[in-house]
Design an enzyme around this catalytic site. Sequence first.
Site, mmCIF file in Angstrom:
data_model
loop_
_atom_site.group_PDB
_atom_site.id
_atom_site.type_symbol
_atom_site.label_atom_id
_atom_site.label_comp_id
_atom_site.label_asym_id
_atom_site.label_seq_id
_atom_site.Cartn_x
_atom_site.Cartn_y
_atom_site.Cartn_z
ATOM 1 N N ASP A 147 2.525 -1.051 12.234
ATOM 2 C CA ASP A 147 1.259 -1.538 11.677
ATOM 3 C C ASP A 147 1.027 -3.020 11.956
ATOM 4 O O ASP A 147 -0.056 -3.538 11.680
ATOM 5 C CB ASP A 147 1.217 -1.303 10.164
ATOM 6 C CG ASP A 147 0.934 0.156 9.827
ATOM 7 O OD1 ASP A 147 0.311 0.848 10.653
ATOM 8 O OD2 ASP A 147 1.345 0.602 8.745
ATOM 9 N N LYS A 162 -3.817 5.486 15.637
ATOM 10 C CA LYS A 162 -3.947 4.875 14.311
ATOM 11 C C LYS A 162 -5.436 4.887 13.934
ATOM 12 O O LYS A 162 -6.206 5.685 14.439
ATOM 13 C CB LYS A 162 -3.346 3.463 14.315
ATOM 14 C CG LYS A 162 -1.877 3.414 14.694
ATOM 15 C CD LYS A 162 -0.966 4.190 13.742
ATOM 16 C CE LYS A 162 -0.618 3.425 12.502
ATOM 17 N NZ LYS A 162 0.359 4.131 11.640
ATOM 18 N N LYS A 193 0.827 -1.207 0.000
ATOM 19 C CA LYS A 193 0.000 0.000 0.000
ATOM 20 C C LYS A 193 0.863 1.259 0.000
ATOM 21 O O LYS A 193 0.606 2.197 -0.756
ATOM 22 C CB LYS A 193 -0.935 -0.009 1.215
ATOM 23 C CG LYS A 193 -1.921 1.142 1.216
ATOM 24 C CD LYS A 193 -3.060 0.954 2.194
ATOM 25 C CE LYS A 193 -2.640 1.095 3.629
ATOM 26 N NZ LYS A 193 -3.799 1.371 4.514
#
Length: 440
Positions: A320, A347, A26
């Site tokens: 992440d 987040k 991504k």
Amino acid sequence: MSSSTHHWIARRGTALQGSLAIPGDKSVSHRAVMFAALADGVSQIDGFLEGEDTRSTAAIFAKLGVRIETPSASQRIVHGVGVDGLQPPTEVLDCGNAGTGMRLLAGLLAAQRFDSVLVGDASLSKRPMRRVTGPLAQMGARIETQDDGTPPLHVRGGQALHGIDFVSPVASAQVKSAVLLAGLYAQGETSVTEPHPTRDYTERMLSAFGVEIDFSPGKARLRGGQRLRATDIAVPADFSSAAFFIVAASVVPGSEVVLRAVGLNPRRTGLLAALRLMGADIGEENHAEHGGEPVADLHVRYAPLRGAQIPEALVPDMIDEFPALFVAAAAASGQTVVTGAAELRVKESDRLAAMATGLRTLGIQVDETPDGATIHGGSIGSGVIESHGDHRIAMAFAIAGQLSMGQVQVNDVANVATSFPGFDTLAQDVGFGLETAGHR
């Protein structure tokens, strides 16, 4: 999408087996479209992530006058307009759920001659943006946020930017990238120094597009006024998406999977070091380089994990991946201690609170702290989990379901499409017990 209309039922499947092609990275996909749009000439992007976040970024550049062709789902052909060729948008620019897109675009749009407005979905609209708008203001940019520093961002064009030597108070690749992109348009040199090294996708890819940029872990410097040359980019498989299968194969007995051509940016792979510290069996084969990024096949076999103290130095390199790591910790023997991870609270959701609450629901003891948690390994029970619309929380608890004594219902999973379209199908193919219920 409400939790009642789209959720998963996760329960024990079989040992996980297979060779997997994970969707494209991504972070690299976002940057590939951005930099190809700013380049002189036509660039082809292969392995592009066909997810909602990256589609949002591509759609924004179309609104800025860039022609982007889609020969196939994972391909984009971008007709670059040059650094000075973007056109004024006629509507607001919707970043969807993409924090990367919004923060990098803030740096880029701050340097344009026209005004623009960046908006996002409900989750993105709660995320902190002053960490980006602050240094950009030091460069001469004018960007207005809500009173609490959240989106929408109103970017005022026509500002003359000047280079700065920015010492970042946060270890954030997005902040660094926003400043560097503004620096492309600024008078003089722009440098960024970080408290800890972060992912260097922007630096590697700017270099691939012909920009002269000096960078080393924790530091980057470039001069303004440079142009980008079109180049073709092969996007590696997304490590953060691969992480869920790495952890699943590590904790489900009898599993053995190969994940092909996964991006192994050294600032991204803290999870591998953490899992190996816990006893995981993860091999690397067929090392290569795609678009300036190191890649390899990952060969993961089940191994009994043991709890560990996760070194704080690894935290920025796995920010992440913590939802997946928390599930590995729940499956391990003993205690796993995480510190220095306060960033998880801002987040897509407060990931520390969401993971701690979810694991407790399944019978795992978790002692939460302001910047981390202690997870006590144990037997994973049944329960209903709220993902809070956070794609990584949802996928993490799909793994937990593979170890459940009963079943785990994961609510509000529509946002998984932002980063990993087709996750549920791929998971079922390798042996997950996973059903999608309700309507998309």
